[in-house]
Motif scaffolding. Structure first.
Motif, short mmCIF file in Angstrom:
data_model
loop_
_atom_site.label_atom_id
_atom_site.label_comp_id
_atom_site.label_asym_id
_atom_site.label_seq_id
_atom_site.Cartn_x
_atom_site.Cartn_y
_atom_site.Cartn_z
N ILE A 70 1.02 -1.15 -0.01
CA ILE A 70 0.15 0.00 -0.15
C ILE A 70 0.94 1.08 -0.20
N THR A 71 1.41 1.56 -1.31
CA THR A 71 2.59 2.59 -1.35
C THR A 71 2.33 3.61 -0.99
N GLU A 72 1.38 4.28 -1.33
CA GLU A 72 1.41 5.80 -0.98
C GLU A 72 1.15 6.02 0.65
N VAL A 73 0.21 5.23 1.17
CA VAL A 73 0.17 5.30 2.78
C VAL A 73 1.66 5.10 3.40
N HIS A 74 2.14 4.02 2.83
CA HIS A 74 3.54 3.57 3.39
C HIS A 74 4.49 5.02 3.29
N GLN A 75 4.70 5.42 2.21
CA GLN A 75 5.52 6.54 2.00
C GLN A 75 5.21 7.87 2.76
N ILE A 76 3.94 8.14 2.84
CA ILE A 76 3.78 9.33 3.90
C ILE A 76 3.92 8.96 5.26
N CYS A 77 3.52 7.70 5.66
CA CYS A 77 3.58 7.46 6.97
C CYS A 77 5.33 7.10 7.23
N ALA A 78 5.92 6.74 6.42
CA ALA A 78 7.40 6.56 6.73
C ALA A 78 8.08 7.67 6.89
N GLU A 79 7.59 8.87 6.00
CA GLU A 79 8.37 10.27 6.17
C GLU A 79 7.80 10.91 7.45
N ILE A 80 6.55 10.70 7.97
CA ILE A 80 6.00 11.20 9.22
C ILE A 80 6.96 10.35 10.19
N GLU A 81 7.04 8.92 10.03
CA GLU A 81 7.93 8.20 10.99
C GLU A 81 9.33 9.07 11.49
N LEU A 82 9.69 9.22 10.26
CA LEU A 82 11.24 9.83 10.32
C LEU A 82 11.44 11.14 11.25
N ILE A 83 10.46 11.96 11.05
CA ILE A 83 10.29 13.23 11.75
C ILE A 83 10.09 12.94 13.23
N LEU A 84 9.17 12.05 13.50
CA LEU A 84 8.60 11.66 14.85
C LEU A 84 9.65 11.21 15.28
N LEU A 85 10.54 10.35 14.83
CA LEU A 85 11.75 9.58 15.56
C LEU A 85 12.60 10.76 16.02
N GLN A 86 12.99 11.67 15.08
CA GLN A 86 14.09 12.86 15.60
C GLN A 86 13.47 13.59 16.68
N MET A 87 12.09 13.89 16.75
CA MET A 87 11.40 14.38 17.78
C MET A 87 11.61 13.75 19.01
N LEU A 88 11.59 12.53 18.84
CA LEU A 88 11.77 11.52 20.23
C LEU A 88 13.06 11.25 20.79
N ASN A 89 14.00 11.74 20.00
CA ASN A 89 15.28 11.72 20.32
C ASN A 89 15.79 12.93 21.43
N PRO A 90 16.00 12.45 22.72
CA PRO A 90 16.12 13.64 23.80
C PRO A 90 17.48 14.44 23.56
N GLU A 91 18.34 14.14 22.64
CA GLU A 91 19.49 14.92 22.29
C GLU A 91 19.56 15.78 21.00
N ALA A 92 18.16 15.49 20.42
CA ALA A 92 18.03 16.32 19.15
C ALA A 92 17.78 17.66 19.43
N ASP A 93 18.18 18.70 18.62
CA ASP A 93 17.60 20.09 18.66
C ASP A 93 16.17 20.03 18.48
N GLU A 94 15.56 21.35 18.71
CA GLU A 94 14.06 21.47 18.19
C GLU A 94 13.92 21.11 16.77
N ILE A 95 12.87 20.48 16.36
CA ILE A 95 12.69 20.16 15.07
C ILE A 95 12.39 21.52 14.24
N SER A 96 13.13 21.82 13.16
CA SER A 96 12.74 22.94 12.68
C SER A 96 11.56 22.86 11.50
N ASP A 97 11.35 21.71 10.91
CA ASP A 97 10.40 21.79 9.98
C ASP A 97 9.29 21.11 10.18
N HIS A 98 8.35 22.05 11.10
CA HIS A 98 6.98 21.74 11.72
C HIS A 98 6.05 21.65 10.35
N THR A 99 6.66 22.63 9.22
CA THR A 99 5.74 22.69 8.13
C THR A 99 5.63 21.40 7.31
#
Length: 129
Positions: A70-99
């Motif tokens: 289910i390619t389109e759903v996968h692609q969107i969710c995978a991109e979201i997942e990567l951003i959320l993973l960065q946000m979950l990293n306590p050592e990461a800077d504030e995510i700049s690409d909320h847009t």
């Protein structure tokens, strides 16, 4: 297992097609739950528990959608997942690409609204040599 009960690639493909069909029938519900989690998270900024719940839900849909083509759903969710993973990293800077995150959730909402989950057929025979 006797020879008569042996699963053929064709019978496995048919079983996978049924799994795909069943998952697609429940996908609206899963995406709606993700949107609720997203709305809850955005209303309660900096709530780590809400962020973890959202990540787990998106991760699950991304993985299963990938396995079931289910390619389109996968692609969107995978991109979201990567951003959320960065946000979950306590050592990461504030995510700049909320847009970008908001755009991805908007795309997911459009798919949900259209109830348009295209899936490529699963064919194990194509992967055998």
């Amino acid at each position: 297992m006797s020879q008569n009960n042996k699963h053929t690639p064709e019978s496995i493909d048919a079983q996978l097609a049924e799994l795909q069909k069943g998952y697609i029938s429940k996908l609206s519900e899963k995406l709606q739950a993700i949107m609720v989690l997203w709305n809850t998270y955005t209303a309660n900024k900096n709530d780590a528990d809400e962020l973890h719940k959202l990540y787990r839900a998106v991760h699950s849909v991304a993985g299963t959608s990938a396995m079931l083509n289910i390619t389109e759903v996968h692609q969107i969710c995978a991109e979201i997942e990567l951003i959320l993973l960065q946000m979950l990293n306590p050592e990461a800077d504030e995510i700049s690409d909320h847009t970008k995150l908001h755009q991805l959730f908007s795309q997911l909402q459009i798919l949900l609204s259209n109830n348009d989950f295209k899936a490529m057929p699963i064919n194990l025979n194509e992967h055998r040599s």
